[in-house]
Design a protein around this motif. Structure first.
Motif, PDB file in Angstrom:
ATOM      1  N   ILE A   1     -13.773 -16.798 -12.996  1.00  0.00           N
ATOM      2  CA  ILE A   1     -14.321 -16.210 -11.783  1.00  0.00           C
ATOM      3  C   ILE A   1     -14.903 -14.858 -12.144  1.00  0.00           C
ATOM      4  O   ILE A   1     -14.402 -14.177 -13.036  1.00  0.00           O
ATOM      5  CB  ILE A   1     -13.266 -16.061 -10.655  1.00  0.00           C
TER       6      ILE A   1
ATOM      7  N   TYR B   1     -12.360 -27.890  -8.664  1.00  0.00           N
ATOM      8  CA  TYR B   1     -11.880 -26.587  -8.223  1.00  0.00           C
ATOM      9  C   TYR B   1     -11.649 -26.625  -6.712  1.00  0.00           C
ATOM     10  O   TYR B   1     -12.566 -26.942  -5.960  1.00  0.00           O
ATOM     11  CB  TYR B   1     -12.902 -25.494  -8.557  1.00  0.00           C
TER      12      TYR B   1
ATOM     13  N   LEU C   1     -17.594 -18.395  -8.680  1.00  0.00           N
ATOM     14  CA  LEU C   1     -16.955 -19.347  -9.587  1.00  0.00           C
ATOM     15  C   LEU C   1     -17.927 -19.753 -10.676  1.00  0.00           C
ATOM     16  O   LEU C   1     -19.076 -20.084 -10.393  1.00  0.00           O
ATOM     17  CB  LEU C   1     -16.513 -20.599  -8.811  1.00  0.00           C
TER      18      LEU C   1
END
Length: 183
Positions: free
Chosen positions: A73, A134, A175
Motif C-alpha cells: 500500500i 484483496y 493499493l
C-alpha cells in the motif's frame, strides 16, 4: 527534506539531507524534550547481513520472503504529501496509526488525528484460480473507511484491486497488487 524521530518522545525533527554527505554523523537535540541523539547518513553496512538473516528466519517460520511479494500500500498523507510504501503479507494486514506499543502489523507514521490506531484491515488471500485477492474492511473506526467516496459499512468486506484509492481520516492510500509490482 528528511525526518528523524526522537527516540525519547517520538516527535519528528526535519532536516535537509542535501547539505550532508553519506557516512556523515549528525547530532540532534530534540526541541520538544531536549534529548540529544545522533544518526549516521548513508547505507548501513549491516543491511545485506540483516536481509540474509531475515530471509532465513522467514523461511524457517513459513512466512513470506523478499522474493515472495503480496503487494503493498502507498500511504499519502494529504497535509504534507509524505509518502510511505508498506508491504502486505498473506492474511490480515491491520492498518492504522503508528504508536509505540501498538501491536498492529501494518502501522504508518502520521500526524492525522482522524486515523485510528486500528483503523481498517486488508485481507490478502488467493481465489480458486490461485490469483491474489484483496478484501478491505473497516475495523469500527471513528471516522470510517471510504472507497470512491463511499463509506464501507460495519461488517462489510469490499474486494479491491490494483490502483484502488481508499481514504482513512484525511489520509489517502493506494493499493499496489503484487502483479503491478512485477511489471
Amino acid at each position: 527534506m528528511k525526518r528523524v524521530r526522537c527516540p525519547k518522545c517520538e516527535q519528528y525533527i526535519t532536516f535537509d539531507e542535501k547539505q550532508y554527505s553519506d557516512g556523515q554523523s549528525l547530532v540532534f537535540q530534540c526541541p520538544y524534550c531536549s534529548k540529544s541523539f545522533g544518526i549516521r547518513l548513508g547505507v548501513s553496512k549491516l543491511k545485506g547481513t540483516l536481509k540474509e538473516e531475515n530471509a532465513a528466519l522467514n523461511a524457517d517460520n513459513g512466512r513470506q520472503t523478499a522474493d515472495e511479494a503480496f503487494g503493498s500500500i502507498v500511504v499519502i498523507e494529504n497535509v504534507f504529501h509524505y509518502k510511505q510504501v508498506l508491504p502486505l503479507q498473506m492474511g490480515d494486514n491491520v492498518i492504522g496509526r503508528y504508536q509505540k506499543g501498538n501491536p498492529i502489523n501494518t502501522p504508518f507514521e502520521t500526524v492525522d488525528p482522524s486515523v485510528d490506531l486500528n483503523h481498517c484491515t486488508i485481507n490478502v488471500s488467493r481465489d480458486k484460480h490461485g490469483r491474489l485477492r484483496y478484501t478491505l474492511s473497516d475495523n469500527n473506526s471513528n471516522t470510517g473507511t471510504f472507497v470512491d467516496n463511499e463509506e464501507i459499512k460495519q461488517r462489510e468486506r469490499r474486494i479491491i484491486s490494483d490502483g484502488t484509492l481508499f481514504t482513512i481520516g484525511a489520509t489517502s492510500i493506494i493499493l499496489r497488487s503484487a502483479d503491478s509490482e512485477e511489471e
